[in-house]
Design a protein around this motif. Structure first.
Motif, mmCIF file in Angstrom:
data_model
loop_
_atom_site.group_PDB
_atom_site.id
_atom_site.type_symbol
_atom_site.label_atom_id
_atom_site.label_comp_id
_atom_site.label_asym_id
_atom_site.label_seq_id
_atom_site.Cartn_x
_atom_site.Cartn_y
_atom_site.Cartn_z
ATOM 1 N N ILE A 21 -14.839 -1.619 -24.898
ATOM 2 C CA ILE A 21 -16.285 -1.798 -24.764
ATOM 3 C C ILE A 21 -16.767 -3.107 -25.392
ATOM 4 O O ILE A 21 -17.809 -3.625 -25.009
ATOM 5 N N HIS A 22 -15.990 -3.651 -26.307
ATOM 6 C CA HIS A 22 -16.387 -4.889 -26.983
ATOM 7 C C HIS A 22 -16.068 -6.128 -26.149
ATOM 8 O O HIS A 22 -16.537 -7.223 -26.470
ATOM 9 N N ALA A 23 -15.298 -5.955 -25.089
ATOM 10 C CA ALA A 23 -14.951 -7.075 -24.206
ATOM 11 C C ALA A 23 -15.715 -7.002 -22.884
ATOM 12 O O ALA A 23 -15.444 -7.781 -21.979
ATOM 13 N N ARG A 24 -16.637 -6.055 -22.805
ATOM 14 C CA ARG A 24 -17.391 -5.872 -21.565
ATOM 15 C C ARG A 24 -18.814 -6.409 -21.720
ATOM 16 O O ARG A 24 -19.078 -7.230 -22.601
ATOM 17 N N GLU A 25 -19.716 -5.942 -20.891
ATOM 18 C CA GLU A 25 -21.101 -6.405 -20.941
ATOM 19 C C GLU A 25 -21.671 -6.201 -22.348
ATOM 20 O O GLU A 25 -21.324 -5.259 -23.034
ATOM 21 N N GLU A 26 -22.561 -7.090 -22.735
ATOM 22 C CA GLU A 26 -23.089 -7.064 -24.095
ATOM 23 C C GLU A 26 -23.736 -5.720 -24.448
ATOM 24 O O GLU A 26 -23.622 -5.242 -25.574
ATOM 25 N N PHE A 27 -24.417 -5.084 -23.483
ATOM 26 C CA PHE A 27 -25.075 -3.814 -23.788
ATOM 27 C C PHE A 27 -24.087 -2.712 -24.146
ATOM 28 O O PHE A 27 -24.461 -1.701 -24.738
ATOM 29 N N ARG A 28 -22.804 -2.902 -23.822
ATOM 30 C CA ARG A 28 -21.788 -1.905 -24.168
ATOM 31 C C ARG A 28 -21.155 -2.151 -25.544
ATOM 32 O O ARG A 28 -20.381 -1.334 -26.023
ATOM 33 N N HIS A 29 -21.459 -3.253 -26.169
ATOM 34 C CA HIS A 29 -20.812 -3.603 -27.437
ATOM 35 C C HIS A 29 -21.217 -2.687 -28.587
ATOM 36 O O HIS A 29 -20.448 -2.503 -29.523
ATOM 37 N N ASN A 30 -22.428 -2.159 -28.554
ATOM 38 C CA ASN A 30 -22.923 -1.346 -29.661
ATOM 39 C C ASN A 30 -22.722 0.142 -29.374
ATOM 40 O O ASN A 30 -23.147 0.646 -28.345
ATOM 41 N N SER A 31 -22.074 0.814 -30.289
ATOM 42 C CA SER A 31 -21.907 2.264 -30.199
ATOM 43 C C SER A 31 -22.826 2.925 -31.211
ATOM 44 O O SER A 31 -22.699 2.693 -32.414
ATOM 45 N N LEU A 32 -23.741 3.756 -30.717
ATOM 46 C CA LEU A 32 -24.604 4.512 -31.617
ATOM 47 C C LEU A 32 -23.845 5.656 -32.276
ATOM 48 O O LEU A 32 -24.214 6.106 -33.359
ATOM 49 N N THR A 33 -22.774 6.112 -31.634
ATOM 50 C CA THR A 33 -22.037 7.272 -32.116
ATOM 51 C C THR A 33 -20.910 6.923 -33.102
ATOM 52 O O THR A 33 -20.575 7.733 -33.961
ATOM 53 N N ALA A 34 -20.336 5.753 -32.989
ATOM 54 C CA ALA A 34 -19.192 5.384 -33.834
ATOM 55 C C ALA A 34 -19.469 5.502 -35.335
ATOM 56 O O ALA A 34 -18.595 5.946 -36.076
ATOM 57 N N PRO A 35 -20.649 5.144 -35.830
ATOM 58 C CA PRO A 35 -20.872 5.238 -37.276
ATOM 59 C C PRO A 35 -20.785 6.652 -37.856
ATOM 60 O O PRO A 35 -20.604 6.801 -39.059
ATOM 61 N N VAL A 36 -20.885 7.671 -37.020
ATOM 62 C CA VAL A 36 -20.786 9.045 -37.522
ATOM 63 C C VAL A 36 -19.435 9.675 -37.149
ATOM 64 O O VAL A 36 -19.250 10.875 -37.295
ATOM 65 N N CYS A 37 -18.509 8.855 -36.686
ATOM 66 C CA CYS A 37 -17.159 9.314 -36.332
ATOM 67 C C CYS A 37 -16.158 8.828 -37.383
ATOM 68 O O CYS A 37 -16.383 7.824 -38.053
ATOM 69 N N ALA A 38 -15.044 9.542 -37.481
ATOM 70 C CA ALA A 38 -13.975 9.129 -38.398
ATOM 71 C C ALA A 38 -13.317 7.848 -37.916
ATOM 72 O O ALA A 38 -12.817 7.059 -38.710
ATOM 73 N N GLY A 39 -13.315 7.640 -36.595
ATOM 74 C CA GLY A 39 -12.706 6.447 -36.034
ATOM 75 C C GLY A 39 -13.063 6.284 -34.578
ATOM 76 O O GLY A 39 -13.644 7.178 -33.959
ATOM 77 N N GLN A 40 -12.705 5.120 -34.038
ATOM 78 C CA GLN A 40 -12.988 4.780 -32.649
ATOM 79 C C GLN A 40 -11.750 4.116 -32.056
ATOM 80 O O GLN A 40 -11.171 3.223 -32.681
ATOM 81 N N ILE A 41 -11.364 4.565 -30.865
ATOM 82 C CA ILE A 41 -10.223 3.974 -30.156
ATOM 83 C C ILE A 41 -10.747 3.437 -28.831
ATOM 84 O O ILE A 41 -11.318 4.189 -28.036
#
Length: 161
Positions: A103-123
């Motif tokens: 998601i970080h290599a795609r369109e700019e609007f996809r770069h931010n994850s609202l859910t990742a900060p409340v997760c143990a990790g992101q793949i």
């Protein structure tokens, strides 16, 4: 130990939609691989997919007292859903976020994850293998949680003596 896998909107279309981004594998095939891993590791696993934000929120909340871990691909809701983020934060269940594409290599609007900060990790960006990595990671997290609970119980028993 039980893991609930929650899949967001359009993931039911894997293998059909944008194969150049998401690959040719169908969601059922990914789930079959995850189920095989779960069986090999004596884990219970349950799958849920919805295109509706409220249904995803409901399923997250239903995990209280029912699941030890959550693996979630919120798909497009990753970038827009405060409701899903708040549900994940509220249940306090170890969660790993997965995305087939980077998601970080795609369109700019996809770069931010609202859910990742409340997760143990992101793949991200590992294709279907990302779900396998999430299973390995979740197994480790759940084993650590179980070990910590056991140590706390032993410490309590020792104090009672």
């Amino acid at each position: 130990m039980k893991i609930v896998v929650i899949q967001g909107p359009n993931l039911n279309m894997l293998g059909v939609r944008e194969q150049n981004i998401y690959g040719p594998m169908k969601l059922e095939d990914i789930h079959a691989q995850m189920k095989a891993f779960a069986e090999q590791n004596k884990l219970e696993i349950e799958f849920f997919q919805s295109n509706l934000e409220g249904e995803i929120v409901d399923r997250i909340q239903e995990c209280i007292g029912d699941a030890d871990g959550i693996i979630i691909n919120p798909a497009a809701y990753t970038h827009t859903s405060i409701a899903i983020r708040d549900a994940l934060a509220a249940v306090k269940i170890p969660t790993i976020e997965v995305h087939l594409s980077n998601i970080h290599a795609r369109e700019e609007f996809r770069h931010n994850s609202l859910t990742a900060p409340v997760c143990a990790g992101q793949i991200v960006g590992m294709g279907p293998f990302g779900y396998h990595l999430a299973m390995v990671g979740m197994t480790q997290i759940l084993n650590e949680v179980a070990a910590m609970k056991q140590a706390q119980q032993q410490a309590q028993k020792a104090q009672q003596k």
